[in-house]
Scaffold this motif. Sequence first.
Motif, PDB file in Angstrom:
ATOM      1  N   ARG A 208       4.473  -2.225   5.306  1.00  0.00           N
ATOM      2  CA  ARG A 208       4.336  -0.801   5.564  1.00  0.00           C
ATOM      3  C   ARG A 208       5.676  -0.256   6.032  1.00  0.00           C
TER       4      ARG A 208
ATOM      5  N   ARG B 197      -2.530  -0.077  -9.775  1.00  0.00           N
ATOM      6  CA  ARG B 197      -3.257  -0.674  -8.641  1.00  0.00           C
ATOM      7  C   ARG B 197      -4.728  -0.895  -9.001  1.00  0.00           C
TER       8      ARG B 197
ATOM      9  N   ILE C 127      -2.391   8.691  -8.483  1.00  0.00           N
ATOM     10  CA  ILE C 127      -2.184   8.956  -7.065  1.00  0.00           C
ATOM     11  C   ILE C 127      -2.388  10.430  -6.765  1.00  0.00           C
TER      12      ILE C 127
ATOM     13  N   ALA D 193       3.038   3.775   2.247  1.00  0.00           N
ATOM     14  CA  ALA D 193       3.013   2.460   1.599  1.00  0.00           C
ATOM     15  C   ALA D 193       3.911   2.459   0.377  1.00  0.00           C
ATOM     16  N   TYR D 194       4.463   1.301   0.081  1.00  0.00           N
ATOM     17  CA  TYR D 194       5.214   1.120  -1.167  1.00  0.00           C
ATOM     18  C   TYR D 194       4.300   1.415  -2.352  1.00  0.00           C
ATOM     19  N   LEU D 195       4.863   2.029  -3.380  1.00  0.00           N
ATOM     20  CA  LEU D 195       4.070   2.536  -4.501  1.00  0.00           C
ATOM     21  C   LEU D 195       3.295   1.451  -5.235  1.00  0.00           C
TER      22      LEU D 195
ATOM     23  N   THR E  52      -4.445  -0.659   0.290  1.00  0.00           N
ATOM     24  CA  THR E  52      -3.904   0.090   1.417  1.00  0.00           C
ATOM     25  C   THR E  52      -4.692   1.377   1.614  1.00  0.00           C
TER      26      THR E  52
ATOM     27  N   GLN F   4       0.680   6.865  -0.742  1.00  0.00           N
ATOM     28  CA  GLN F   4       1.748   6.197  -1.487  1.00  0.00           C
ATOM     29  C   GLN F   4       2.770   7.180  -2.043  1.00  0.00           C
TER      30      GLN F   4
ATOM     31  N   GLU G  45       8.673   8.930  -2.310  1.00  0.00           N
ATOM     32  CA  GLU G  45       7.995   7.663  -2.501  1.00  0.00           C
ATOM     33  C   GLU G  45       8.933   6.558  -2.014  1.00  0.00           C
TER      34      GLU G  45
END
Length: 374
Positions: free
Chosen positions: A3, A104, A296, A310-312, A317, A321, A336
């Motif tokens: 994070r 994701r 997203i 958060a990382y993309l 999570t 993002q 981002e």
Amino acid sequence: MTRFRITFVLFLTTIVFATYTPTSAVTQNIHLLALRVEFPFEDSDDFTTGGRGVFDMRTPAEALADVSSNENPFRYPYDLPPHDANFLSNHLRALAHYLSIASRGQVNLTWEMYPPTGPAYTAPRSLSWYGSASNDDEQLDRWVTFLNDALGVSVSDVGTLGRFDSFLVFNASISRQEILSTELPALALTPAELTRSTVSVPSEVTSAWFVPQQIQEPGGVIGLNGTFVSTFFAMQNLPVLLNTATGGSALGGWTVMDIGSDNIIRRVKPNGDTTAVLGFMPALPMAWEQMRLGWIDPVEVRSDTTVQLAYLGIAETDLPQALRVPITPDEYYLLELRKSIKDVGDFRSWDHPEIEYSRDDTSGVWLRPKNNFY
């Protein structure tokens, strides 16, 4: 889970605190029809095309036999022939894995490939006919004709088209960068283009895409992984983000519809030499592209606040993002987190993980990074 914390200092008279509720991911199931199609063998060789109209079916050893030859584009053991059903299957596996990680888990790609084994279908016209025209409208009609011909030669095997969501024609072209030729480039036929064409296609086919067996540039072969990704995304209504006036980059290597599909990667060949390769490890779509794809929903920030982001590429999570900071009703900052580029040797290269290959431990199609980190 990794994070990150970003602090924004926004000078606004009205304080509005950002809130974020993660949206429930909805899986998009995409069932693909993948056709392997070559052309009548060019006898004699047509000087306007890169190959002879058929798939390269040499063994890897044969393809690498004479790396000193100007006619041999292979300088490293990746995407080697034979360009058969297994070759296409491996690239579709790589595409499916990329889409799953990039979205994701929101995109699930499945496919049926025809022919599933053995020789490819043969189109009824020559490659140079499909790839040449006197104007843009005629060229579009010839591309659509090739799509129709590919569907026609496979219809007895494929049957009804209604069960498919996407239509790929993997063909025996050898597209050469910066050289005018009658090859078929990697291209997407959008619904608007199919409507504009004077050639009719089956009603179930509202769009389609073509990928050649090989893309060459001076000095070697460009990996097809990035081409599969960017051409697939063109079917998902992502625009080209290159500088179309010059052919150069406009937004940068973190943008998959810019040069991010052809990122430079540093590799060590089996003989110990170091080489730079292009197109084998596409970048993740940037936040704007992911918004357009519906993957997203950035949290909007209008105040002085601290936001965990958060990382993309992280799937599990509850954190946002991407962040959207309004400027005007039509403009905004979009932020981002992405992996940085570092200098390696005498050129810039992604600091990337180990690769899972389709053949042995060092060659073939690049299936995925072993830790899923693109």
